[in-house]
Design a protein around this motif. Structure first.
Motif, short mmCIF file in Angstrom:
data_model
loop_
_atom_site.label_atom_id
_atom_site.label_comp_id
_atom_site.label_asym_id
_atom_site.label_seq_id
_atom_site.Cartn_x
_atom_site.Cartn_y
_atom_site.Cartn_z
N GLY A 153 -8.37 14.52 -10.62
CA GLY A 153 -7.63 15.35 -9.70
C GLY A 153 -6.45 14.60 -9.13
N ASP A 154 -5.95 15.07 -8.01
CA ASP A 154 -4.75 14.49 -7.41
C ASP A 154 -5.07 13.37 -6.42
OD1 ASP A 154 -3.16 16.25 -8.80
OD2 ASP A 154 -3.25 17.79 -7.22
N GLY A 155 -6.33 12.96 -6.33
CA GLY A 155 -6.72 11.96 -5.34
C GLY A 155 -6.29 10.55 -5.71
N ALA A 156 -6.64 9.63 -4.84
CA ALA A 156 -6.28 8.23 -5.06
C ALA A 156 -7.32 7.34 -4.41
CB ALA A 156 -4.90 7.93 -4.48
N VAL A 157 -7.37 6.11 -4.88
CA VAL A 157 -8.18 5.07 -4.24
C VAL A 157 -7.25 4.30 -3.33
CG1 VAL A 157 -9.60 3.03 -4.58
CG2 VAL A 157 -9.68 4.89 -6.25
N ALA A 158 -7.65 4.09 -2.10
CA ALA A 158 -6.80 3.37 -1.14
C ALA A 158 -7.64 2.38 -0.35
CB ALA A 158 -6.11 4.35 -0.20
N PHE A 159 -7.06 1.22 -0.09
CA PHE A 159 -7.72 0.22 0.74
C PHE A 159 -6.65 -0.67 1.36
CE2 PHE A 159 -7.29 -1.53 -3.48
CZ PHE A 159 -6.90 -2.84 -3.29
N ASP A 160 -7.00 -1.37 2.40
CA ASP A 160 -6.07 -2.28 3.08
C ASP A 160 -6.36 -3.71 2.68
OD1 ASP A 160 -4.63 -0.38 4.71
OD2 ASP A 160 -6.49 -0.11 5.83
N ASP A 161 -5.32 -4.38 2.24
CA ASP A 161 -5.44 -5.79 1.88
C ASP A 161 -4.75 -6.62 2.95
OD1 ASP A 161 -6.03 -7.63 -0.70
OD2 ASP A 161 -4.23 -8.34 0.32
N ARG A 162 -5.41 -7.71 3.40
CA ARG A 162 -4.87 -8.50 4.50
C ARG A 162 -3.60 -9.25 4.11
NH1 ARG A 162 -8.68 -9.73 8.58
NH2 ARG A 162 -7.07 -11.06 9.50
N VAL A 163 -3.29 -9.33 2.84
CA VAL A 163 -2.07 -10.00 2.40
C VAL A 163 -1.04 -8.98 1.92
CG1 VAL A 163 -1.07 -11.66 0.78
CG2 VAL A 163 -3.34 -12.09 1.76
N TYR A 164 -1.47 -8.03 1.08
CA TYR A 164 -0.52 -7.11 0.45
C TYR A 164 -0.43 -5.75 1.15
CZ TYR A 164 -0.08 -10.47 -3.29
OH TYR A 164 0.19 -11.61 -4.00
N GLY A 165 -1.16 -5.58 2.23
CA GLY A 165 -1.05 -4.35 2.99
C GLY A 165 -1.80 -3.20 2.34
N ARG A 166 -1.33 -1.98 2.56
CA ARG A 166 -1.99 -0.79 2.03
C ARG A 166 -1.78 -0.70 0.53
NH1 ARG A 166 -6.17 2.29 3.75
NH2 ARG A 166 -5.96 4.51 3.20
N VAL A 167 -2.86 -0.58 -0.22
CA VAL A 167 -2.82 -0.47 -1.68
C VAL A 167 -3.36 0.89 -2.06
CG1 VAL A 167 -3.61 -1.43 -3.86
CG2 VAL A 167 -3.11 -2.97 -1.95
N VAL A 168 -2.59 1.64 -2.84
CA VAL A 168 -2.99 2.99 -3.26
C VAL A 168 -2.89 3.07 -4.78
CG1 VAL A 168 -2.52 5.46 -3.09
CG2 VAL A 168 -2.14 3.97 -1.10
N LYS A 169 -3.96 3.55 -5.41
CA LYS A 169 -3.99 3.69 -6.86
C LYS A 169 -4.43 5.11 -7.20
CE LYS A 169 -4.25 1.83 -11.15
NZ LYS A 169 -3.15 1.12 -11.84
N ARG A 170 -3.58 5.86 -7.92
CA ARG A 170 -3.92 7.23 -8.29
C ARG A 170 -5.13 7.23 -9.21
NH1 ARG A 170 -0.64 9.21 -11.63
NH2 ARG A 170 -0.98 11.43 -11.19
#
Length: 491
Positions: A153-170
């Motif tokens: 679907g149109d969702g994504a995996v998202a998490f916060d990394d303490r070095v690289y910030g917000r990471v979003v992967k479709r």
């Protein structure tokens, strides 16, 4: 309860290298800073690449660096039941499925995508198999892997990394990845996540090259109903050509045991490695262990890759100049009591240690180490440039001999006379020796530089070193006189 739980999880496929050591250091510092637990886990599920020698090398390297662990070492291979149980839970909950696609068929699809200049991604052919079909294929004994069923679907995996910030992967950019091989062995992406969940790891601090797998592991965490840890991905360490540091490419020049053998101090190595990709706001570079623990934080980790200036072809500067500089700083400044065991180990290895250095001549030994260490960069220097202080069989620098002895013809006359003069100096201390040398200079009309350089070369084999008066008193009357007379053979 521990405020945080971190882990270092190396694969025992070779020695401990600087990249792995750097990861261990960051985790160890974070645990010590926050009063948490530092777990050592050996990820040895790949039996073809793992070895007991490699495990021992990792343990020895960590101990040498002074990185003590609070739990472990745990061995991943002893928790296969946990990994397989997790796969069964994922299958039962509809988050995974059995894939019976033959390797040849998958390779053909991969080649077709490559020929079409497209990125290959598993097409989910087995995702739609019915329960009856799965049962039939299983009954036939058809080999299969287990894949994770990535939501579509149109969702994504998202998490916060303490070095690289917000990471979003479709989600559409993540294929249904393999969790378990046909032989029942788990892949890293599963085993690593399951082990972290079981061990209660709260902070995953690892290299930036692990960032690509993190969205997949987030999906596994969520599917297993586990809380996500805090992720912090460290920037990579590159060589001067901007290639990633690796065992295969750089060999032993990136091995921790190499730096131990080459005469580096453990804490100097730690201090240097932590500066590869981390910095304080005040740009300090030298820390005691207590200072570094207090100063360390994840916010200091940079996104820019660091460079380790290894120089394997340079016999003098065998490694990064900053590492040599830091090591020299500690050699020159650390308390003699702390330096003594390291020098003792090095002299013992070279056959130069004498029992009375721990006995009747202990004070002399400590004073000698303190005298000669000012110009040294590595512990090996005590057995090379400093050999003349501990043994009468020492090498003569040919350049020093040529310049300060052979090219000074008058030395053949005055050096034996100086030896005779020093025989009568009493007491043989700094004041008396200095007075004797001044009188000798006036008597013979020799230039001070000529005498200083000639005598230093004769009694130490080197053209440079500490103050000559201190050198003569340290080496002692008998040995100085013998060496001056023996130097005539070089003229």
């Amino acid at each position: 309860m521990d405020s945080c739980v971190v882990r270092f999880a190396p694969s025992p496929s070779g020695y401990l290298h600087i990249g792995g050591a750097r990861t261990a250091i960051f985790n160890w510092l974070y645990a010590r800073k926050h009063g948490g637990r530092f777990i050592l886990r050996i990820e040895d599920t790949d039996a073809t690449r793992s070895s007991e020698a490699s495990v021992q090398g990792i343990l020895d390297g960590l101990r040498w660096l002074g990185l003590d662990w609070d739990a472990g070492p745990f061995f991943q291979s002893r928790h296969l039941d946990d990994h397989r149980a997790a796969v069964e839970r994922l299958l039962a909950r509809g988050h995974a499925y059995r894939c019976f696609c033959a390797r040849e068929a998958l390779e053909a699809k991969r080649e077709a995508a490559r020929a079409a200049k497209q990125t290959y991604r598993y097409d989910g052919a087995c995702r739609r198999l019915t329960a009856d079909r799965i049962a039939a294929l299983t009954a036939e004994g058809r080999a299969h892997v287990v894949r994770f069923k990535v939501p579509r679907g149109d969702g994504a995996v998202a998490f916060d990394d303490r070095v690289y910030g917000r990471v979003v992967k479709r989600l559409d950019d993540i294929e249904d990845f393999v969790l378990m091989r046909t032989n029942g062995q788990p892949l890293y992406v599963l085993a690593n996540a399951v082990d972290d969940i079981r061990d209660g790891v709260t902070h995953v601090i690892r290299g930036q090259d692990g960032l690509a797998n993190t969205p997949k592991q987030v999906l596994i965490y969520q599917a297993l109903g586990a809380s996500l840890p805090v992720f912090a991905h460290m920037s990579l360490t590159l060589d001067p050509q901007k290639a990633k540091i690796s065992k295969r490419r750089h060999g032993e020049h990136v091995a921790i045991h190499y730096y131990r053998e080459q005469g580096f101090l453990p804490w100097a190595m730690v201090n240097f490695l932590v500066l590869l990709g981390w910095a304080t706001t005040d740009a300090r570079e030298l820390f005691t262990p207590q200072e570094l623990v207090a100063a360390f934080d994840l916010e200091g980790i940079g996104r820019t890759n660091s460079v380790f200036h290894i120089q394997p072809d340079d016999p003098k500067f065998i490694t990064d100049p900053k590492l040599l500089s830091i090591n020299a700083h500690y050699l020159r400044s650390m308390p003699i009591a702390a330096l003594r065991p390291h020098v003792k180990a090095r002299l013992t290895a070279e056959g130069l240690w004498q029992a009375d250095f721990d006995g009747a001549r202990r004070e002399w030994f400590d004073q000698t180490v303190d005298l000669i260490r000012a110009r040294f960069h590595r512990l090996t220097d005590f057995a090379t440039y400093g050999r003349a202080y501990f043994d009468d069989a020492y090498a003569m620098d040919p350049d020093a001999v040529a310049r300060h002895l052979q090219q000074q013809p008058d030395a053949a006359r005055w050096m034996p006379a100086l030896a005779d003069t020093l025989v009568g100096v009493e007491p043989f201390d700094a004041a008396s020796v200095e007075a004797a040398l001044r009188a000798f200079l006036g008597q013979w009309g020799i230039k001070p530089g000529q005498l200083v350089n000639g005598v230093r070369t004769a009694v130490t084999g080197q053209a440079v070193g500490p103050d000559l008066i201190q050198v003569l008193v340290c080496i002692g009357r008998e040995r100085v006189v013998t060496r001056l007379r023996r130097a005539i053979d070089s003229l």
